[in-house]
Structures are given as C-alpha cells and as structure tokens.
Design an enzyme around this catalytic site. Structure first.
Site, PDB file in Angstrom:
ATOM      1  NE  ARG A   1      -3.326 -10.189 -17.472  1.00  0.00           N
ATOM      2  CZ  ARG A   1      -2.304  -9.786 -16.692  1.00  0.00           C
ATOM      3  NH1 ARG A   1      -1.090 -10.162 -17.186  1.00  0.00           N
ATOM      4  NH2 ARG A   1      -2.806  -9.644 -15.340  1.00  0.00           N
TER       5      ARG A   1
ATOM      6  NE  ARG B   1      -0.818  -6.142 -14.498  1.00  0.00           N
ATOM      7  CZ  ARG B   1       0.082  -5.015 -14.750  1.00  0.00           C
ATOM      8  NH1 ARG B   1      -0.480  -3.657 -14.548  1.00  0.00           N
ATOM      9  NH2 ARG B   1       1.237  -5.102 -15.075  1.00  0.00           N
TER      10      ARG B   1
ATOM     11  CG  ASN C   1       6.651  -8.314 -13.885  1.00  0.00           C
ATOM     12  OD1 ASN C   1       7.554  -7.869 -14.497  1.00  0.00           O
ATOM     13  ND2 ASN C   1       5.459  -7.517 -13.534  1.00  0.00           N
ATOM     14  CG  ASP C   2       4.399 -14.516 -14.160  1.00  0.00           C
ATOM     15  OD1 ASP C   2       4.754 -14.420 -13.196  1.00  0.00           O
ATOM     16  OD2 ASP C   2       3.292 -14.667 -14.525  1.00  0.00           O
TER      17      ASP C   2
ATOM     18  CG  HIS D   1      -1.818  -1.161   1.327  1.00  0.00           C
ATOM     19  ND1 HIS D   1      -1.996  -1.818   2.631  1.00  0.00           N
ATOM     20  CD2 HIS D   1      -2.310  -1.923   0.453  1.00  0.00           C
ATOM     21  CE1 HIS D   1      -3.138  -2.724   2.251  1.00  0.00           C
ATOM     22  NE2 HIS D   1      -3.249  -2.728   0.966  1.00  0.00           N
TER      23      HIS D   1
ATOM     24  NE  ARG E   1       6.655 -12.261 -10.768  1.00  0.00           N
ATOM     25  CZ  ARG E   1       5.542 -11.147 -10.865  1.00  0.00           C
ATOM     26  NH1 ARG E   1       5.602 -10.051 -10.235  1.00  0.00           N
ATOM     27  NH2 ARG E   1       4.589 -11.775 -11.250  1.00  0.00           N
TER      28      ARG E   1
ATOM     29  CB  CYS F   1       3.130  -5.604 -21.351  1.00  0.00           C
ATOM     30  SG  CYS F   1       2.889  -7.349 -20.916  1.00  0.00           S
TER      31      CYS F   1
ATOM     32  CD  GLU G   1       2.302 -14.565 -18.554  1.00  0.00           C
ATOM     33  OE1 GLU G   1       2.539 -13.603 -17.597  1.00  0.00           O
ATOM     34  OE2 GLU G   1       0.889 -14.616 -19.004  1.00  0.00           O
TER      35      GLU G   1
END
Length: 580
Positions: free
Chosen positions: A337, A301, A459-460, A194, A470, A507, A436
């Site tokens: 997506r 997303r 990322n993945d 947050h 991660r 992305c 990914e």
C-alpha cells in the site's frame, strides 16, 4: 471478596495467576523546594535516570523477547529512546529545577503538563498516540527517580504473575521477560496500545481499558484474565478457577491442533480454493508470515518508514525495504500500500498546518497526489523492487476516478525515468484500490478499466459509513460491523468483483476474526488478508465451510433491516460454523 472487571479484549487466551501491582508514579510524586546547593545534583539525577532508561531500551532491543515481539514494539523502543534526547523533556525539566528550585520529580511532572497542553491542541489521531508515548516515558523516568521499578516477588504457590498497572510502556511490558508472566491488566489502553501489541506478539492474554483495575486490586490477589471476552475475575471461587483451568487446557490443545494446519490445502468442503494472506508492518514481520505458510502478503503498510524521523525516506531506502519483502516471499504475491499519511505527518521541520478534521482531510492518496514529487519517489522505488517478486500496488482511500488516473500518469512517468536511467522494472505490476469510503463501494464501476483488483478496508469503511470515530470511547459502542448498511456495502463490492472478474480481498480487522469467516465466504469472498497470528484460526473455520449451503443463508441475512434480527441470524450462522 470476589468480583469481575470488564475491559477491552486485545489479546486472547486465559491466564490464572497472582496480581503484581505496578506503581503509578505520576500519582506518587512529592513536591518540595531545594536549596541552591542541590540544584545541579537534581539535574544530575534527571540525566542519570534518562541515561539508565536509554541503556535499558537499547538492551531490550537485543533480547530474545524483543526479537520475538512485533516490529511495532521495536519501533516504540526507538521512539522512546529518541524522545529521551529531546531538549523539551529532560533538559527543559532541568531548567525548571534551576529557575524554581524544585525537586526533579516535580519539575518533570510540570514539564509533562506543558507538553500535554501542546498535544491537546492537536486533533490528529497519530499525534494523539505520541501523546501517550510521552506520558509513558515520563512515568518510566519517575519510577527510576523514585526507585519504584521493582520486579515481582517469588511466589510460594508457583502461580505465574498477572501484571496490573495503570498503563505499561514497551520497556515495562517486555522487561518482565523470564519472570513467569501470565498476562496483563491495565486501566487504560486500546487495541493498538503498547500493552496490546506486546501481549499479542508474545501470545499472552491481556485486558486493557478496565479503568479502576490498579486501584481495586491488591498485591497477590488471585486473578483470572479471559483475553477473549475482555474479563478479569478477582479472587474467584475455586469452582470458577477449576473451570478456567479446563478451558485453558482446551485452548492449548486447540493451538497445537491449529499448528498442524500450516501445510494443509486451503480449500472449503466443496473444494473451492481460498487465499489466506497476511498484513505486515515491516520486513521483520516476515518470520510470522512464513510460520503459518501464508499465500502471500495482502497488505504491506509502508508508513513504518516514517516512524522516529524528521526526514523523508530516500528512494534507495524504500527500494531496499520493498525488495527484501518481495525476495523473502519467493514469488508469492506481495501487495504494498502506498503511504497512508496525512498533511501534519509530513515530518518536514517547518510544517505547522493542523487539519480541523484529519480523518476527512488531506491524507492517503489525496496527500500523495498533492505531493507528486514525494509520491513519484515511492512509485520509482516500488517499480525498481518489482523485479524481485510478484508486486501489486494498492492505493488507499480512493473515492474518485481521477485519483487513479493521476496515479497511472505518475507510474508512466516513473517508468520513463527508470528506462532512461537504465534501471530494470516489471512492466505488468497490478494496480489496485482500497474500498474504505462508502462512495467507492457504491460506485465500483470507476475501477473497472483502471484497477486490476480491489481491497476492502473494513476499519475505515465502518467508521465512515456509521460516522463514528473508532478511537473515541464515547461512541465506541456504536462501532458495529454487523450494521446492515456496512454488510451491504461489503457484499455489494464482493459481488461486483465476482460479476466483472475483478479480484476482491478483505484486509480490515474483520478478515482475521473466525466468527466472520463463513459470513464473508457466503458473500462470495475468496481472498482474506489478516495478522499472521490469525491465519490458522480462520483456516480451520473455512475448511469446514460448504459454500452451496452457506450462500443462500447469507443472502437471506443481508436482506434483514432490523439489527437485532440480523445479529440473531449471524449468531445462528456462527453457531453452525462452530459445531461443524
């Protein structure tokens, strides 16, 4: 005494101010028994505290600060309000007061322990994040009960405030509005915490995961927050303060210059056009996209539709969300997506299945195909929205040809249904696949006759290539975007697209890091998608790029196997980009 603390850099910038320590209420709870006559009074205190926080959350959503923050923050505010109504929290704590004759604070911490035991039995990363939400909400309740939620005191030297805490809830963080806050420093947290989200949204520097910040600092300590390097300097020497004042001024000048690039053509020095797209979470993120004049949406997303609810979003609800984004972009491409969900994020009341390894389990396209009726609802909503703009549909976590084939069959069925019902849709909606998983990067031929574009999710891809979670602090240092295997998978995918006329975008998080811009340009990438706040920084970097000079340098870099030599070559390339 002067010293430095190191943590995670989650929001860039420089802050110089006085520390204000936020109490860690979980460590300050008294334990005592109460007589029968006070039992209901204790329960009333709990309910009053919960009502006060709920009112505060509602008020925060209507503030200017909240409207300027990301949609993610507003979703967190809604989530915490919903948890306040959950009988497993406040009412369960009241029951402990009645049964054990203990004070409200003690009962609340006991109930928290019970809830955390339940969370600890679940391995799913999404549910682990909800665990942190419960802790933060109980912390906020305790502060209300103990009277610890106090604002920073006025400062005689007019220096702004650096908020120092073990952790901060959304209400804590945004609640400091109008109080001359310069930055945030917390013991715990990560890039998606947050504190990180709010700090980025409000463009305030933040360093999280410092471990001992709350216990090592004292109220009114002079603190420098270096949000780019993940460093906090406590009680620095005057010469260091002056150095950072100069750097802060330079950053502000740089931001002003960046703003001027908004309407500049996005082309390299040799005239090659580059597309800079944005990643968004909800339609409320569109203001940021328009502010930087992005070329479109490269990743929308849709999981936000599942936040804070126990039912599935209807077709009409999805249609309206997709329609709003497409209409807002006025013909610019919007890549949406499909749901990237796992089995235990089904949100069905009777769902009890827990996957032993969710990252490798029934998630993303696998989950959607395992629930064809559910998937068909989303595809129908997407097709209906396609008449309002330029829609592209993106499938996550594709590894097999049959996953695309089955999706195409469902799209055909959706079109047939809509035709029979007299509902309009665009016939030429492009279908793409996310790369990914290493298998997808190594066998891109499966996409040639099935997909119209590819999108690399770094990322993945890094996580799966290096077998590293991660989100696990124990192995976080091994998460290396510059590992030769990772770079070759990315470069190979880009080159496959160039050779076969298949558009490829990037992305993942790396797309928004300017230090990687020249590297990806040299690989042949011509389409980047990133958080809106990073668009102009990347644009500044690519405007200085000479592709004829870059390409051979990057090709030589990709041939290196030794990580140290590769990193050295990357740093030279980045240094050239910085000085250009």
């Amino acid at each position: 005494m002067s010293f430095a603390l190191h943590g995670l850099a989650v929001s860039s910038g420089i802050a110089i101010g006085r520390a204000h320590l936020i109490s860690h209420a979980l460590l300050e709870v008294s334990h005592y028994e109460i007589p029968d006559s006070r039992v209901e009074d204790e329960c009333a205190r709990l309910r009053t505290a919960a009502a006060a926080i709920k009112a505060e959350l509602a008020a925060l959503k209507g503030t200017t600060a909240a409207s300027q923050a990301s949609a993610e923050l507003n979703a967190f505010l809604d989530l915490q309000a919903m948890m306040l109504d959950d009988p497993l929290l406040v009412e369960a704590a009241c029951e402990r007061v009645r049964q054990q004759h203990i004070n409200a604070e003690w009962a609340l911490t006991q109930q928290l322990d019970t809830l955390l035991e339940q969370f600890d039995a679940i391995e799913d990363p999404y549910l682990r994040e909800r665990r942190a939400d419960v802790i933060q909400l109980v912390e906020r309740l305790l502060k209300e009960l103990l009277g610890l939620a106090r604002p920073p005191k006025p400062r005689r030297d007019d220096l702004p405030t650096v908020v120092v805490a073990h952790d901060l809830s959304p209400a804590d963080t945004i609640g400091f509005r109008g109080q001359h806050i310069a930055g945030f420093l917390t013991d715990v947290g990560g890039p998606t915490s947050h504190t990180a989200i709010v700090a980025r949204s409000l463009q305030l520097p933040a360093v999280v995961g410092v471990r001992l910040a709350r216990s090592l600092l004292e109220e009114d300590d002079l603190v420098i927050i270096d949000g780019a390097r993940g460093v906090a300097i406590v009680n620095p020497h005057p010469s260091i303060v002056e150095e950072y004042r100069l750097r802060k001024a330079e950053l502000e000048i740089s931001r002003t210059r960046l703003a001027r690039l908004k309407d500049a053509p996005t082309v390299t020095l040799d005239g090659t056009p580059i597309e800079l797209l944005c990643n968004i979470e909800t339609p409320r993120d569109l203001d940021l996209v328009h502010r930087v004049n992005a070329d479109g949406i490269g990743l929308y997303r849709t999981e936000f539709l599942f936040l804070d609810r126990l039912d599935r979003p209807s077709e009409d609800e999805q249609y309206e969300a997709y329609r709003d984004v497409l209409k807002s972009m006025k013909g610019k491409p919007v890549t949406i997506r499909t749901f990237d969900l796992g089995g235990d994020k089904d949100f069905a009341p009777n769902t009890t299945r827990v996957q032993p390894n969710p990252a490798l389990g029934l998630r993303a396209i696998r989950y959607c195909l395992a629930e064809p009726t559910f998937f068909l609802t989303q595809l129908r909503a997407l097709l209906r929205a396609s008449v309002h703009g330029t829609l592209k549909i993106l499938l996550p976590m594709v590894a097999h040809a049959h996953e695309i084939d089955q999706t195409l069959q469902l799209i055909a069925r959706a079109k047939e249904q809509l035709q029979r019902e007299g509902k309009k849709f665009a016939e030429d909606v492009a279908l793409g696949a996310m790369v990914e998983i290493p298998a997808a990067a190594l066998t891109p031929g499966i996409f040639l006759k099935r997909a119209q574009f590819l999108s690399i999710g770094t990322n993945d891809l890094i996580q799966y290539t290096l077998a590293i979670d991660r989100q696990d602090d124990a192995v976080a240092d091994l998460y290396d975007p510059l590992h030769p295997a990772v770079l070759r998978l990315i470069a190979g995918t880009i080159q496959f697209g160039v050779k076969n006329g298949l558009p490829v975008s990037l992305c993942g998080e790396l797309a928004g890091h300017p230090e990687y811009t020249w590297l990806f340009l040299g690989m042949g990438l011509r389409q980047f998608s990133m958080h809106p706040e990073r668009v102009l920084s990347v644009k500044q970097r690519l405007l200085r790029a000479d592709l004829a000079d870059l390409a051979p340098k990057v090709q030589r870099l990709l041939k290196l196997d030794e990580p140290a030599r590769l990193r050295e070559a990357f740093e030279k390339l980045n240094a050239a980009a910085t000085s250009a």
